[in-house]
Motif scaffolding. Structure first.
Motif, short mmCIF file in Angstrom:
data_model
loop_
_atom_site.label_atom_id
_atom_site.label_comp_id
_atom_site.label_asym_id
_atom_site.label_seq_id
_atom_site.Cartn_x
_atom_site.Cartn_y
_atom_site.Cartn_z
N GLN A 186 -43.81 -85.31 -21.33
CA GLN A 186 -43.42 -86.69 -21.12
C GLN A 186 -43.20 -86.99 -19.63
OE1 GLN A 186 -43.44 -89.27 -23.00
NE2 GLN A 186 -41.49 -90.26 -23.31
N GLU A 187 -43.16 -85.94 -18.83
CA GLU A 187 -42.82 -86.12 -17.42
C GLU A 187 -43.89 -86.90 -16.64
OE1 GLU A 187 -43.91 -81.66 -17.82
OE2 GLU A 187 -43.24 -83.31 -19.08
N LYS A 188 -45.15 -86.83 -17.08
CA LYS A 188 -46.21 -87.56 -16.38
C LYS A 188 -46.00 -89.06 -16.52
CE LYS A 188 -51.22 -88.13 -16.05
NZ LYS A 188 -52.55 -87.71 -16.58
N ILE A 219 -36.92 -85.13 -13.22
CA ILE A 219 -37.21 -85.15 -14.66
C ILE A 219 -37.23 -83.73 -15.19
CG2 ILE A 219 -38.88 -85.82 -16.43
CD1 ILE A 219 -39.92 -87.93 -14.42
N HIS A 220 -36.52 -83.50 -16.28
CA HIS A 220 -36.53 -82.21 -16.99
C HIS A 220 -37.21 -82.41 -18.34
CE1 HIS A 220 -33.15 -80.60 -14.40
NE2 HIS A 220 -32.90 -81.90 -14.33
N GLY A 267 -42.72 -89.99 -14.73
CA GLY A 267 -42.89 -89.79 -13.30
C GLY A 267 -43.68 -90.89 -12.62
N SER A 268 -44.43 -91.66 -13.40
CA SER A 268 -45.15 -92.80 -12.83
C SER A 268 -44.24 -94.00 -12.64
CB SER A 268 -46.33 -93.17 -13.74
OG SER A 268 -45.87 -93.70 -14.99
N LYS A 270 -37.01 -97.99 -14.70
CA LYS A 270 -37.18 -98.36 -13.29
C LYS A 270 -35.88 -98.95 -12.72
CE LYS A 270 -41.15 -99.98 -11.85
NZ LYS A 270 -42.38 -100.78 -11.68
N LEU A 271 -35.21 -99.79 -13.51
CA LEU A 271 -33.96 -100.37 -13.04
C LEU A 271 -32.89 -99.30 -12.86
CD1 LEU A 271 -32.13 -102.83 -12.43
CD2 LEU A 271 -31.63 -102.92 -14.89
N LEU A 272 -32.74 -98.43 -13.85
CA LEU A 272 -31.73 -97.38 -13.77
C LEU A 272 -32.01 -96.42 -12.62
CD1 LEU A 272 -31.30 -96.66 -17.58
CD2 LEU A 272 -29.56 -97.64 -16.06
N SER A 273 -33.27 -96.13 -12.37
CA SER A 273 -33.63 -95.24 -11.26
C SER A 273 -33.26 -95.86 -9.93
CB SER A 273 -35.12 -94.94 -11.32
OG SER A 273 -35.46 -94.28 -12.52
N LYS A 274 -33.50 -97.17 -9.82
CA LYS A 274 -33.16 -97.87 -8.58
C LYS A 274 -31.66 -97.88 -8.35
CE LYS A 274 -33.70 -102.38 -6.32
NZ LYS A 274 -34.24 -103.77 -6.47
N GLN A 275 -30.89 -98.10 -9.42
CA GLN A 275 -29.43 -98.16 -9.31
C GLN A 275 -28.78 -96.78 -9.27
OE1 GLN A 275 -29.05 -102.35 -11.87
NE2 GLN A 275 -28.12 -100.50 -12.68
#
Length: 359
Positions: free
Chosen positions: A191-193, A203-204, A196-197, A174-179
């Motif tokens: 694993q994408e489900k 996501i690949h 993805g939450s 979550k932190l890396l996605s925000k940054q």
């Protein structure tokens, strides 16, 4: 066995339900019933049928199908650790170099962040593997992170090998996605489900021996490991586990993931004959009779390294979390001993956390 030891192991068993270290599986041998892959991706191994599913539609190792019975878990839980006193007296702690300078330039490099977390940079492309920045739900973290997580910006790819908590951390993702809203996340099938939450980043997901479709000047493939995956009691092996091969800027780096020893290391070495660096797990292996299907002792880690024919061995999966019966520093002691005896071909490179391995 002393009551205190039994209590500790009992609490450990409760803890691993949440940390994903072991599984309480049905006591039946998985049988291959089907093969699957991502139809949109290239399969790189000739004559590979796809990733196997068992009779219940769950992922399984293509070799040594895992049957981890409650009986074996109970045996481990109730037996006395022969290294108990040695472990109690062990004061070794992995060296941490506080360092945030490795993200300040575009040189090719590898930096170990702790446990299975790595920062890799090739041709200016920035990659994080299995980022876990804090402690687990159960148990202490024995090594600091060498860099503040907030420093990880301009990341291109985040690679998540499998769903276990010590490799797949919700807060870190979550932190890396925000940054890094443009960073792409690479992982195994189904694993994408879960991911993805936590994130809106792209996501690949890939099956074993499949190459991701990426826009940048880089090739990353998902490869087998000998392990299993879950987040709780009801999702065992519903998602895939594995390792990665990274090729960019005329460098080839192999990340073996969480793995017991198997023939896949030799297969990977034959498929990728010029590996520069092999990152191979060498910790959380004791007692070997119980742990070996999932984690390698240093002797097997060296064997796996030789199978890959890589130029440099970088061991990992020790020193940060106390996940097994061996003392925290034992993997390094054994590896240094083997190297001193001339039993490791090519180069052993034991890294401190935050130390830069220039490529």
């Amino acid at each position: 066995m002393k009551r205190k030891s039994l209590i500790i192991k009992s609490l450990t068993i409760v803890g691993v339900i949440f940390t994903g270290k072991f599984m309480f599986a049905k006591e039946k041998k998985p049988i291959v019933k089907k093969f699957i892959s991502n139809p949109d991706l290239k399969t790189i191994k000739p004559n590979w049928n796809g990733t196997p599913l068992d009779q219940d539609g769950l992922f399984m190792n293509h070799e040594f199908p895992l049957v981890q019975s409650f009986g074996s878990v109970f045996k481990w839980m109730t037996e006395r650790n022969p290294q108990r006193e040695e472990k109690k007296k062990d004061t070794w702690r992995i060296t941490v170099i506080k360092n945030d300078q490795f993200v300040a330039n575009n040189a090719d490099k590898i930096v170990w962040l702790g446990h299975a977390s790595f920062y890799i940079q090739l041709g200016g492309i920035r990659i994080l593997i299995d980022p876990v920045f804090g402690k687990l739900a159960v148990g202490k973290r024995y090594s600091e992170l060498p860099i503040a997580p907030e420093k990880f910006t301009e990341i291109d790819f985040v690679l998540v090998s499998h769903a276990h908590y010590d490799h797949c951390d919700k807060d870190a993702i979550k932190l890396l996605s925000k940054q890094n809203p443009d960073a792409q996340i690479l992982t195994g099938l189904k694993q994408e489900k879960l991911l993805g939450s936590w994130t809106k980043n792209k996501i690949h997901s890939a099956g074993w021996y499949q190459q991701y479709n990426l826009d940048k000047n880089i090739e990353i493939s998902y490869l087998p490991s000998r392990n299993w995956a879950n987040r709780g009691l009801n999702d065992v092996n519903e998602t895939l586990w594995g390792g990665f091969m990274i090729k960019a800027n005329n460098k080839i780096i192999y990340f073996g993931g969480d793995s017991g020893y198997g023939s896949h290391f030799k297969d990977i070495g034959e498929l990728f004959p010029n590996i520069d660096v092999a990152l191979i797990g060498a910790g959380a292996y004791s007692p070997v009779w119980f742990m070996s299907p999932n984690h390698q002792e240093p002797y097997d880690a060296v064997k796996a390294f030789h199978d890959t024919k890589a130029k440099i061995l970088v061991p990992f999966h020790y020193g940060t979390f106390d996940a097994a019966d061996e003392p925290l520093g034992e993997p390094e002691k054994i590896l240094f001993k083997l190297n001193g005896e001339g039993k490791i071909q090519n180069q052993l490179q034991i890294l401190k956390l935050g130390e830069v391995l220039n490529l």
